[in-house]
Design a protein around this motif. Structure first.
Motif, mmCIF file in Angstrom:
data_model
loop_
_atom_site.group_PDB
_atom_site.id
_atom_site.type_symbol
_atom_site.label_atom_id
_atom_site.label_comp_id
_atom_site.label_asym_id
_atom_site.label_seq_id
_atom_site.Cartn_x
_atom_site.Cartn_y
_atom_site.Cartn_z
ATOM 1 N N ALA A 24 0.827 -0.822 -0.214
ATOM 2 C CA ALA A 24 0.130 0.196 0.157
ATOM 3 C C ALA A 24 1.250 1.530 0.056
ATOM 4 N N VAL A 25 1.815 1.366 1.345
ATOM 5 C CA VAL A 25 2.155 2.466 0.423
ATOM 6 C C VAL A 25 3.581 2.926 -0.529
ATOM 7 N N PHE A 26 4.126 1.649 -1.130
ATOM 8 C CA PHE A 26 4.513 2.358 -1.943
ATOM 9 C C PHE A 26 3.534 2.401 -3.514
ATOM 10 N N PHE A 27 2.360 1.676 -3.039
ATOM 11 C CA PHE A 27 1.515 2.326 -4.647
ATOM 12 C C PHE A 27 0.898 3.702 -4.265
ATOM 13 N N ASP A 28 0.647 4.030 -3.010
ATOM 14 C CA ASP A 28 0.143 5.435 -2.751
ATOM 15 C C ASP A 28 1.516 6.528 -2.992
ATOM 16 N N ALA A 29 2.807 6.409 -2.355
ATOM 17 C CA ALA A 29 3.866 7.035 -3.071
ATOM 18 C C ALA A 29 3.972 7.290 -4.190
ATOM 19 N N PHE A 30 4.562 5.748 -5.035
ATOM 20 C CA PHE A 30 5.364 6.691 -6.295
ATOM 21 C C PHE A 30 4.073 6.121 -6.649
ATOM 22 N N VAL A 31 2.935 6.035 -6.902
ATOM 23 C CA VAL A 31 1.978 5.755 -8.409
ATOM 24 C C VAL A 31 1.278 6.658 -8.009
ATOM 25 N N VAL A 32 0.524 5.898 -6.604
ATOM 26 C CA VAL A 32 -0.077 8.052 -6.625
ATOM 27 C C VAL A 32 0.194 9.066 -6.046
ATOM 28 N N ARG A 33 0.915 9.016 -5.314
ATOM 29 C CA ARG A 33 1.461 11.047 -5.369
ATOM 30 C C ARG A 33 2.250 11.041 -5.859
ATOM 31 N N MET A 34 3.513 10.432 -6.667
ATOM 32 C CA MET A 34 4.037 11.156 -7.246
ATOM 33 C C MET A 34 4.153 11.149 -8.997
ATOM 34 N N THR A 35 3.055 9.921 -8.767
ATOM 35 C CA THR A 35 2.996 10.364 -10.263
ATOM 36 C C THR A 35 1.699 10.746 -10.733
ATOM 37 N N ILE A 36 0.595 10.320 -10.363
ATOM 38 C CA ILE A 36 -1.130 10.832 -10.675
ATOM 39 C C ILE A 36 -1.269 11.906 -10.083
ATOM 40 N N VAL A 37 -0.713 12.106 -8.957
ATOM 41 C CA VAL A 37 -1.237 13.615 -8.213
ATOM 42 C C VAL A 37 -0.395 14.628 -9.268
ATOM 43 N N PRO A 38 0.945 14.629 -9.977
ATOM 44 C CA PRO A 38 1.261 16.468 -10.733
ATOM 45 C C PRO A 38 0.712 15.988 -11.381
ATOM 46 N N ALA A 39 0.837 14.381 -12.411
ATOM 47 C CA ALA A 39 -0.333 14.598 -13.851
ATOM 48 C C ALA A 39 -1.329 15.448 -13.438
ATOM 49 N N VAL A 40 -2.396 14.665 -12.449
ATOM 50 C CA VAL A 40 -3.772 15.739 -12.610
ATOM 51 C C VAL A 40 -3.482 17.499 -12.235
ATOM 52 N N MET A 41 -2.421 17.366 -10.536
ATOM 53 C CA MET A 41 -2.395 19.079 -11.660
ATOM 54 C C MET A 41 -2.334 20.064 -12.379
ATOM 55 N N THR A 42 -0.769 19.192 -13.549
ATOM 56 C CA THR A 42 -1.098 19.776 -14.194
ATOM 57 C C THR A 42 -1.896 19.599 -15.231
ATOM 58 N N LEU A 43 -2.701 18.775 -15.315
ATOM 59 C CA LEU A 43 -3.763 19.390 -16.311
ATOM 60 C C LEU A 43 -5.331 20.226 -15.973
ATOM 61 N N LEU A 44 -4.807 19.996 -14.565
ATOM 62 C CA LEU A 44 -6.058 21.161 -14.013
ATOM 63 C C LEU A 44 -5.755 22.434 -14.202
ATOM 64 N N GLY A 45 -4.360 22.889 -14.125
ATOM 65 C CA GLY A 45 -3.411 23.991 -13.561
ATOM 66 C C GLY A 45 -3.754 25.000 -12.693
ATOM 67 N N HIS A 46 -4.497 26.015 -12.797
ATOM 68 C CA HIS A 46 -5.043 27.449 -11.465
ATOM 69 C C HIS A 46 -5.650 26.828 -11.026
ATOM 70 N N ARG A 47 -6.959 25.589 -11.557
ATOM 71 C CA ARG A 47 -8.039 25.461 -11.254
ATOM 72 C C ARG A 47 -7.823 24.215 -9.714
ATOM 73 N N SER A 48 -6.039 23.743 -9.697
ATOM 74 C CA SER A 48 -6.156 23.450 -8.327
ATOM 75 C C SER A 48 -6.217 23.612 -6.939
ATOM 76 N N TRP A 49 -5.990 25.348 -7.942
ATOM 77 C CA TRP A 49 -5.733 26.136 -6.418
ATOM 78 C C TRP A 49 -6.660 26.877 -5.884
ATOM 79 N N THR A 50 -8.303 27.066 -6.963
ATOM 80 C CA THR A 50 -8.983 27.855 -6.033
ATOM 81 C C THR A 50 -9.947 27.486 -5.240
ATOM 82 N N LEU A 51 -10.770 27.900 -4.747
ATOM 83 C CA LEU A 51 -11.507 27.828 -3.546
ATOM 84 C C LEU A 51 -12.819 28.622 -3.584
#
Length: 816
Positions: free
Chosen positions: A671-698
């Motif tokens: 679980a730690v391997f999947f979450d740290a390396f696949v989710v947090r360090m791969t999926i997270v930056p990919a999603v934040m790149t696609l969303l751009g400024h919308r990632s930080w909107t409130l």
């Protein structure tokens, strides 16, 4: 938050001797109190409100001599090959051993194999059932010694004697997992920092924190009944998160030193910024673990609360004791004598770190990376659809252990069901004819297809409550036995209509089935509570709708994929030889919910550590994609080191012989391997790149409602800049000119290399001698930089400061 922690960090740094003495005094007081504590209990499962628990409560009242909640043991005898236990010599030896068991301390009764019909048809295998007056945790050493003597005496006479049941003491757990985890952590920290002092501080504070937490849990047994597994989980999690939190703050402290701040100022800034992330990361772990108490199982409640307390101690240690230790280390923490050639090159600004290159790759190809990652985890999660859960019994004990031998011998002689007998209670207190009601229940049980044997009813003194024993044909953890329990309970409705008596099924097998059912039913509500509370915390931290939702969805993907790996290995048998699994079976029902609680907290740790630095860069003016890359530049190496340490600590449990411990180790490590390396360090930056400024909107209305906790230290930064631009004259050391250097945010924040000693209160100057001493240390540090020396910067973030430093050195006029 950041301002308060900034002042706390500086206070602990200045009053380091007092802080250390206070912690030593606290540890001593807790240790003295723990010495007289009764210790943890066995953690026997009890589930209030279930039918099996109601039956146990009734038996305790109506059959006190049966010790319904007492420990039990099965002593299994097997004759030598070609002989029978019914021969005169073997029978006399068995009866002698049974007589010895009857005289054992705390024993309430022993069933004789020959008079109780407990001899197999072949005559070569028999067993004696031993009941104790006390619970499993209270079985004394003298009683365990009698068990050992019986085994030794029987084997001396040529018999094979083995022990099963919860009254049998397990083999002492190996400490190899903890030792491996600490060893790997030490290696990773040395590689990360290139310094023995910088690597030693996280380990030292983590060990002290774990000691305080474990001793406190032991001390709490004066007032609460805690399961023995509480200490194990608290130790495992406390060690892992304490190293992570200290690693994060020490890394930020070294970055602040490189930016030209004095040690005390650097410590305050590190605790004010990284410490804020530690506080909220710790809160998410505490929320996840404390949420285990909503399930209503005492053992899980004690495990969750004890582990949550250990995490809280780790946070307090990181915010108080660690800054004090940094005060003793001072500038020596910057001495890196173990740097590789590549790390030295990165210090000189040559090339980029692996984390930065990976971040740039992801941000250039976000759609492809996101698709591959999600599809890959989804494929791994497919086996989860075949998930089956059950509580473990002696069949999961290590091969060669006395419990496993007893289990296999009984299965060979009597059938697998004899290892999981059912206790059927007929409550006929409201019946007109209790005898007839019990007779009807006995007749019903005898006609069921999956029942191998039924013991006639025995009544209490008043004759209105009957006890009937039933042995299934199938194993205790099988689906057939679970169906049989449901079928018997279904017939209880008809029995009540006909006779007015209530029928209940209990015993260890029925209790385990009820617990497994309750755990399965609690999974969704538990997820909703934990994820909901954690989403609120992340909303406060990041002031964004997208970031918390992305964090929660990524966690769910990690958990489902991890369950898929567990099903494939332990249920389907894939790669079972590689992991040392000797037989397949259902997943232990406690594992998924414990996995969710533990991994959710750890996953949010990585989310906070990585994304908080991205937010810090974003609020300081960086573009969204640039903020992602800068977040990896500063925190990628730290998060990678933390994840490697976690995976190593949990993987160490794969060396254990017991299937349950193996499954916990593999589950947490995966679980730690999947979450740290696949989710947090791969999926997270990919999603934040696609969303751009919308990632930080409130939404504006929500922005006004939410309190600003300032986890990225923006308010603190403005306050410190305002203090530095104060028109009041500042003392400047001779030969040291004021300079402009690149701040940790990478946006050219201005700071002065002066001997002035800033305090938490801008109107309170520091003593001159202290300021002069620190200024001399800082002056030496700058002199090494001016000479172009490889002074102190390992690769965790040096590459971000190196270009600005080279520009400063090439153009001396910039320093005036």
């Amino acid at each position: 938050m950041a301002t308060f922690l900034y002042r706390l960090g500086r206070l602990a740094f200045r009053r380091r001797r007092l802080v250390v003495m206070l912690w030593v005094a606290v540890l001593a007081a807790i240790g003295i109190g723990a010495m007289s504590a009764p210790g943890t209990s066995s953690g026997a499962l009890s589930v209030p409100g279930t039918q099996s628990q109601r039956a146990i409560d009734l038996l305790q009242k109506e059959f006190p001599q049966a010790s319904a909640d007492g420990a039990t043991a099965r002593v299994v005898f097997e004759a030598p090959s070609g002989q029978k236990l019914t021969s005169a010599a073997n029978k006399a030896e068995v009866e002698s051993l049974v007589a010895k068991l009857e005289k054992s301390p705390q024993v309430s009764g022993v069933s004789d194999p020959f008079t109780g019909g407990l001899v197999s048809r072949s005559g070569s295998i028999a067993y004696a059932q031993v009941s104790y007056k006390v619970a499993e945790a209270d079985v004394s050493g003298a009683a365990h010694a009698v068990q050992t003597d019986v085994v030794a005496q029987g084997e001396k006479a040529g018999l094979k004697v083995s022990l099963g049941g919860n009254a049998v003491k397990d083999k002492a757990a190996s400490k190899a997992a903890e030792l491996i985890g600490v060893g790997v952590a030490a290696v990773v920290l040395v590689i990360t920092f290139g310094s023995m002092i910088a690597a030693g501080l996280p380990l030292l504070t983590a060990i002290l924190g774990v000691a305080a937490a474990v001793l406190s849990v032991t001390l709490a047994t004066h007032f609460f009944d805690l399961a023995s597994s509480s200490t194990t989980l608290a130790l495992m999690l406390g060690l892992a998160v304490a190293i992570d939190y200290a690693l994060f703050i020490v890394s930020r402290y070294r970055n602040e030193i490189r930016d030209g701040h004095e040690p005390e100022e650097a410590c305050g800034r590190a605790v004010g910024t990284a410490g804020s992330a530690v506080v909220f990361a710790g809160l998410t772990v505490i929320v996840a673990l404390s949420g285990l108490s909503v399930i209503g199982i005492a053992m899980l409640t004690s495990m969750g609360l004890a582990s949550a307390f250990a995490v809280a101690v780790a946070v307090v240690i990181a915010l108080t004791l660690l800054p004090a230790m940094l005060g003793f280390a001072g500038m020596r923490i910057m001495k890196g004598r173990m740097l590789t050639r590549r790390m030295k090159a990165l210090e000189r600004g040559e090339g980029e770190s692996t984390g930065v290159r990976w971040a740039r790759f992801v941000t250039r190809n976000p759609v492809k990376v996101l698709a591959v990652s999600v599809v890959g985890l989804a494929l791994v999660a497919i086996p989860t659809m075949s998930l089956k859960m059950a509580l473990n019994d002696d069949s999961g004990k290590p091969p060669g252990s006395t419990q496993r031998i007893a289990y296999d011998t009984l299965s060979k002689g009597f059938g697998a069901g004899f290892n999981g007998p059912l206790t059927v209670v007929v409550d006929a207190r409201d019946s007109d004819d209790p005898k007839e009601a019990a007779k009807s229940a006995y007749s019903m049980l005898s006609k069921l297809d999956d029942v191998a044997a039924v013991r006639p009813p025995s009544f209490n003194e008043s004759g209105d409550v009957a006890l009937i024993g039933a042995v299934p044909k199938s194993a205790a953890t099988s689906e057939a036995t679970k169906d049989l329990v449901g079928e018997i309970r279904g017939h209880g409705t008809a029995l009540h209509q006909d006779t007015g008596a209530d029928l209940m099924v209990t015993g260890l097998t029925a209790v385990n089935i009820d617990v497994s059912t309750k755990l399965s039913d609690a999974l969704v509500p538990y997820l909703a509570i934990v994820v909901g509370l954690a989403l609120v915390l992340l909303l406060l931290v990041f002031r964004s709708i997208v970031i918390p939702l992305k964090a929660a969805l990524g966690f769910l993907l990690s958990v489902v994929s991890t369950l898929g790996v567990l099903v494939a290995v332990f249920q389907w048998g894939w790669l079972k030889d590689l992991f040392g699994v000797d037989q397949t079976g259902p997943i232990v029902s406690l594992l998924p919910i414990v996995l969710i609680g533990v991994v959710f907290g750890l996953a949010m740790d990585y989310e906070v550590f990585l994304v908080s630095r991205m937010r810090e860069e974003y609020v300081h003016g960086a573009e969204p994609t640039q903020a992602v890359v800068q977040g990896f530049r500063h925190s990628g190496r730290v998060v990678t080191a933390a994840a490697v340490i976690m995976v190593s600590v949990f993987s160490g449990f794969l060396l254990d012989d017991e299937a349950l411990i193996k499954s916990i180790g593999l589950g947490l490590a995966t679980a730690v391997f999947f979450d740290a390396f696949v989710v947090r360090m791969t999926i997270v930056p990919a999603v934040m790149t696609l969303l751009g400024h919308r990632s930080w909107t409130l939404p504006k209305w929500l922005d006004r409602v939410l309190p600003n906790v300032d986890v990225e230290g923006e308010k603190l930064r403005h306050a410190l800049e305002a203090e530095q631009t104060d028109p009041a004259p500042e003392p400047v050391l001779a030969g040291v000119a004021a300079g402009v250097h690149a701040g940790s945010d990478g946006h050219g924040a201005a700071h002065a290399f002066t001997g002035f000693h800033a305090s938490g209160d801008p109107d309170t100057p520091a003593p001159a001698q202290q300021a002069a001493g620190k200024a001399r240390g800082l002056s030496r540090f700058k002199q090494r930089l001016a000479r172009g020396g490889e002074a102190t910067t390992p690769a965790d973030s040096a590459e971000s400061e190196a270009p600005a430093r080279r520009k400063l050195l090439k153009n001396p006029m910039r320093r005036s």
